[in-house]
Design a protein around this motif. Structure first.
Motif, PDB file in Angstrom:
ATOM      1  N   TYR A 246       0.703  -1.218  -0.012  1.00  0.00           N
ATOM      2  CA  TYR A 246       0.005   0.028  -0.121  1.00  0.00           C
ATOM      3  C   TYR A 246       0.904   1.144  -0.043  1.00  0.00           C
ATOM      4  O   TYR A 246       0.392   2.300  -0.258  1.00  0.00           O
ATOM      5  N   LYS A 263      -2.429   8.652   5.677  1.00  0.00           N
ATOM      6  CA  LYS A 263      -3.466   8.375   4.488  1.00  0.00           C
ATOM      7  C   LYS A 263      -4.392   7.628   4.933  1.00  0.00           C
ATOM      8  O   LYS A 263      -5.796   7.954   4.744  1.00  0.00           O
ATOM      9  N   LEU A 264      -4.263   6.232   5.585  1.00  0.00           N
ATOM     10  CA  LEU A 264      -5.235   5.343   5.612  1.00  0.00           C
ATOM     11  C   LEU A 264      -5.760   5.300   7.134  1.00  0.00           C
ATOM     12  O   LEU A 264      -6.901   4.963   7.251  1.00  0.00           O
ATOM     13  N   GLU A 268      -6.963   1.774  10.445  1.00  0.00           N
ATOM     14  CA  GLU A 268      -7.214   0.864   9.082  1.00  0.00           C
ATOM     15  C   GLU A 268      -5.804   0.047   9.180  1.00  0.00           C
ATOM     16  O   GLU A 268      -5.836  -1.059   8.465  1.00  0.00           O
ATOM     17  N   VAL A 269      -4.500   0.882   9.290  1.00  0.00           N
ATOM     18  CA  VAL A 269      -3.297   0.050   8.891  1.00  0.00           C
ATOM     19  C   VAL A 269      -3.286  -1.113   9.951  1.00  0.00           C
ATOM     20  O   VAL A 269      -2.599  -2.232   9.711  1.00  0.00           O
TER      21      VAL A 269
END
Length: 702
Positions: A246, A263-264, A268-269
Motif C-alpha cells: 500500500y 493516509k489510511l 485501518e493500517v
C-alpha cells in the motif's frame, strides 16, 4: 577478480558480489538503464556522492557492534579503496568515501571475509537495525536487547517482502525506558518490558509504530504496551507486507510508512496488518538470547600508570565512564568529533586498548564509541591512550557532544557545511561554556539540510542548513530548532522551528540560549520545562536581532570552512532509491521474480516463493498499465487499476478478478501446495502479458 570470489565461504554472498560486478559491467556498456542500476547499487550499500565519479560505501553493522578485527579490516580497506577515514553514523554504520564504482565488488568481498555486509545498507529496504549502545551492560535494562536486534537484522536481510519497498524502513531497540535508541522516531521502536505471570517472568516489548524524522517529523504511536518476545518479528513481517503493498512509490516525499498511516488512518493500517498474519512465514519466532560465544573478558596484567593530565582525567572519568550492571566493570565512551576517525588513529586506538577492553565495541547513535568490560585499574591507561590520540575530550552525551551529518562534505543534498559548524561549536562550548560539559539534558544536533540525518528534529537545540537572500546575494543560513528530544518510555518531542539566522552567527545563538537558560531557569527545570514555561515566542524575540541582514559582514557571506562564494548547489538525493517505469525493465524483473520463486519453492522456502510470485504479478500488471500510459503509485492501486483497464473490458480473461487472484497471498498460510499453484498462476499471467507486449510491438513496427 575471480581470485577473491573463490575465497568466500558463503555462496549467497559470493553470488551477490559476482552479480554486482556483472551489473556494473552491463551498466557501463549501456545495457542497464541508469535508474535501474541506481536502485541495484543502493541496495548494495553503494551511494553516490556530491563529487562526481566516486561513491560512498556504507557498511551495515547490526546494532553498531564491531570487533577489533573488523575495525582494522575496515581501516585497511579505507586506505586501499577510499579516503583514509572512517565515518561513524547515527544509525551505527561505518561509511567510507571516494570509492571507485569499479572496485566496490572487490571491496565488498574483503569485508565479507570478516562477516560484514553492504547488503541493504541503503535504498528502499530495512536499514541497519539500531539498538542502545549500552545493551548488555546497561544497569537499567530489564534484559539485553542485542539478540533481538541481531535476529531482526538477519531475518529481514535478503527477505523478499522488504527488498524493494517504496521507501526505507527503520527499526530500533532501546535498552531501557530511558529510550536511548529513540523509539519514537522509528517505523518500529521497541522498549523492553517484563511481566510476571503466575510467578514466571515473561519478556516482551512496548512497541511504537510509524514515527520518523525527515523534513516533516512525526512521532510514533504506541501499538502495544506489551508484545511477547516471540511475536515481535511476525508483527514486523506483517507490517512490512502492508507497507510494500500500500505504500507510495511515485512521490518519494510522501512514501515513508508514516505517510501511509496518515493516509489510511492508524486503525485501518492495524486492520491490514491483522489481515496479513495468516500469510507470514512464521506465527512465532523464538529469539536465541545466546547468539554468540561468551565474551572473553580482558585479563591482561595491568601495569599501574598515572594519568597524563590528572584534572582532565577526573573530569573525563566523571562524564565518559559508568559502572556496568556487571559489578566491577566500567563502560567507557570515546567521543569522536563529528564521527570521523582517521584510519591511522583507528589502528593506534585498537592497539592501545585491546588488552583492556572486551572485543565488542559499539558505535553509538551520537557517532561515538563505547568500550565494554573495562576494569577500574585500566581507566588511567585508556585515558592516556585517548589523550595521545586527541580522543580524551570530556562531556560525552552533553551539550558539548554534538551530532552531525556529513553535510556538503560529501552529500548531494547538503546545503551547508554541518561538520565544520559542529567542530567550531564543540570547541567553543568547551572554551566558553565549560559548565555545560556536564549537562546531559540539553543536546545540540546539526543537519546539512532539512532531512534530519543529523537528527536536528529531536534536538533540544537543533540547526539545519538553509539560505537567505540579502541585497541580491544568497547567504548561508541555519534554521534554529528548539525544544525537541527524548522524554522517556517512548515519549519524545519534535523540535519547533523558531528563526533562521546567518550560519556564522550560530555561536551567538548558543551564547544567548545557554546564558538565558543558565541565568533564568529554576533549580527544578531542565531545558524542556524551561522552554515550555517561556514559550516559543520568548526565544524568537531573544534571537530576532541575529536575523537582521542589514549589517552582514563579508565573512558572514561565506559558509563554515569555505572561502568561496556560497551557492546552494543541491544535487539529487539517493536516500530513498528510485522508481523504475520502463516497461521492458518491469517485465524483465517479473521474469527474475518468477525464477526466484521457483528456486525458493525447490528449497522449501514457501513464504518467500509465494512473495516472489506476488511481485511478479504486480510488476507484470504495472508494465501493461504503463503500456496504456497509466502510472499508479502503489501496488494496491496497480492491482485495482488492472481490473479496470484489462479485466473489465475483456482484454484478459481470468476465472475471477485480478485482485482476487493476486490477493490470495493473504488468504492462505504458506504451504507447498499453495506456493506451487500460485507460482503457476503468476507464470501463466506473465507469459500471456509478455506475448501481448511482443504482439503490440510487432504491430507498431509494421
Amino acid at each position: 577478480m575471480q581470485s577473491f570470489r573463490t575465497e568466500l565461504e558463503n555462496p549467497i554472498v559470493e553470488k551477490e558480489i559476482i552479480e554486482l560486478e556483472q551489473k556494473i559491467r552491463a551498466y557501463q556498456k549501456g545495457e542497464v538503464p541508469e535508474e535501474k542500476f541506481r536502485s541495484l547499487r543502493l541496495a548494495r550499500g553503494v551511494y553516490g556522492q556530491r563529487q562526481a565519479g566516486v561513491q560512498m560505501v556504507r557498511i551495515k553493522l547490526p546494532f553498531g557492534k564491531v570487533t577489533f578485527k573488523q575495525i582494522l579490516k575496515i581501516a585497511d580497506i579505507s586506505d586501499e579503496y577510499a579516503s583514509n577515514n572512517l565515518h561513524l553514523t547515527t544509525r551505527q554504520d561505518i561509511q567510507i568515501h571516494y570509492v571507485s564504482l569499479d572496485r566496490t565488488p572487490e571491496l565488498w568481498a574483503k569485508l565479507a571475509e570478516d562477516d560484514m555486509t553492504l547488503r541493504e545498507a541503503c535504498g528502499n529496504t530495512v536499514r541497519n537495525v539500531t539498538a542502545s549502545a549500552t545493551a548488555g551492560i546497561d544497569p537499567l535494562e530489564p534484559f539485553d536487547v542485542s539478540p533481538y536486534a541481531h535476529k531482526t537484522f538477519s531475518y529481514f536481510l535478503r527477505n523478499p517482502i522488504c527488498a524493494e519497498m517504496g521507501r526505507k524502513f527503520k527499526i530500533s531497540f532501546s535498552s531501557s525506558e530511558k529510550d536511548t535508541a529513540f523509539s519514537y522516531i522509528h517505523d518500529f521502536g521497541f522498549i523492553p518490558k517484563i511481566k510476571i505471570i503466575n510467578g514466571k517472568e515473561l519478556r516482551g516489548f512496548k512497541v511504537l509504530l510509524a514515527g520518523g524524522l525527515g523534513a516533516q517529523p512525526i512521532l510514533g504511536q504506541v501499538v502495544s504496551e506489551f508484545l511477547p518476545e516471540d511475536e515481535i518479528i511476525p508483527y514486523m513481517e506483517a507490517t512490512l507486507r502492508v507497507f510494500d503493498r500500500y505504500g507510495e512509490r511515485n512521490n518519494r516525499n510522501k512514501a515513508r510508512f508514516k505517510y501511509l498511516v496518515q493516509k489510511l488512518g492508524f486503525e485501518e493500517v492495524l486492520a491490514l496488518i491483522e489481515q496479513e498474519k495468516i500469510a507470514i512465514k512464521n506465527q512465532k519466532v523464538a529469539i536465541d538470547t545466546w547468539v554468540e560465544e561468551p565474551l572473553e573478558l580482558p585479563n591482561h596484567p595491568i601495569k599501574e600508570v598515572k594519568p597524563l593530565d590528572e584534572p582532565a582525567f577526573f573530569l573525563w572519568k566523571s562524564t565518559n565512564t559508568f559502572e556496568q550492571k556487571q559489578r566491577g566493570f566500567f563502560g567507557v565512551y570515546v567521543q569522536v568529533q563529528t564521527g570521523d576517525l582517521s584510519t591511522d588513529k583507528a589502528r593506534k586506538l585498537i592497539e592501545g586498548v585491546k588488552d583492556h577492553i572486551a572485543d565488542d565495541i559499539r558505535i553509538t547513535q551520537d557517532q561515538n564509541l563505547l568500550f565494554k568490560y573495562v576494569r577500574p585499574s585500566s581507566l588511567p591507561h585508556i585515558f592516556n591512550v585517548l589523550h595521545d590520540l586527541g580522543l580524551a575530550k570530556a562531556g560525552y552525551n552533553s551539550t558539548a557532544d554534538i551530532t552531525t551529518c556529513p553535510g556538503t562534505d560529501t552529500c548531494n543534498l547538503g546545503i551547508s557545511n554541518s561538520t565544520e559548524m559542529a567542530r567550531v561549536l564543540e570547541n567553543y562550548i568547551h572554551e566558553f561554556h565549560p559548565d555545560f560539559i556536564r549537562e546531559q539534558e540539553l543536546k545540540i544536533k546539526i543537519s546539512g539540510c532539512m532531512n534530519s540525518c543529523g537528527q536536528h528534529g529531536l534536538a533540544h537545540i537543533g540547526f539545519h542548513g538553509s539560505s537567505v537572500k540579502a541585497g541580491g546575494a544568497v547567504v548561508p543560513a541555519a534554521q534554529v530548532m528548539l525544544g525537541g528530544g527524548t522524554v522517556g518510555d517512548g515519549i519524545g518531542r519534535v523540535a519547533e522551528r523558531v528563526i533562521k539566522v546567518p550560519t556564522k552567527r550560530v555561536l551567538q545563538v548558543i551564547d544567548l540560549l545557554l546564558n538565558d537558560f543558565k541565568s533564568n531557569k529554576r533549580n527544578d527545570q531542565n531545558f524542556h520545562r524551561y522552554y515550555d514555561a517561556h514559550g516559543k515566542d520568548h526565544f524568537y524575540r531573544l534571537l530576532k536581532p541575529l536575523a537582521d541582514l542589514s549589517n552582514l559582514t563579508s565573512d558572514e557571506m561565506l559558509d563554515w570552512g569555505h572561502e568561496e562564494t556560497f551557492a546552494t548547489a543541491i544535487g539529487v538525493g539517493e536516500c530513498a532509491g528510485v522508481m523504475i517505469d520502463l516497461v521492458a525493465t518491469l517485465l524483465l524483473e517479473a521474469e527474475e521474480k518468477l525464477d526466484l520463486a521457483t528456486l525458493a519453492l525447490n528449497q522449501e522456502q514457501f513464504a518467500d516463493a509465494i512473495y516472489h510470485a506476488y511481485s511478479a504479478f504486480v510488476w507484470t500488471a504495472k508494465a501493461l498499465l504503463l503500456d496504456r500510459g497509466i502510472n499508479v503509485s502503489t501496488q494496491s492501486a496497480v492491482i485495482q487499476e488492472f481490473d479496470q483497464q484489462y479485466i473489465n473490458d475483456g482484454s484478459f480473461n481470468l476465472p475471477d478478478t485480478f485482485e482476487k487472484r493476486v490477493l490470495q497471498i493473504n488468504k492462505y498460510a504458506p504451504s507447498k501446495e499453495f506456493a506451487a499453484t500460485y507460482i503457476l498462476q503468476a507464470q501463466a499471467f506473465y507469459l500471456e502479458a509478455a506475448a501481448r507486449r511482443e504482439e503490440l510491438k510487432s504491430l507498431v513496427n509494421n
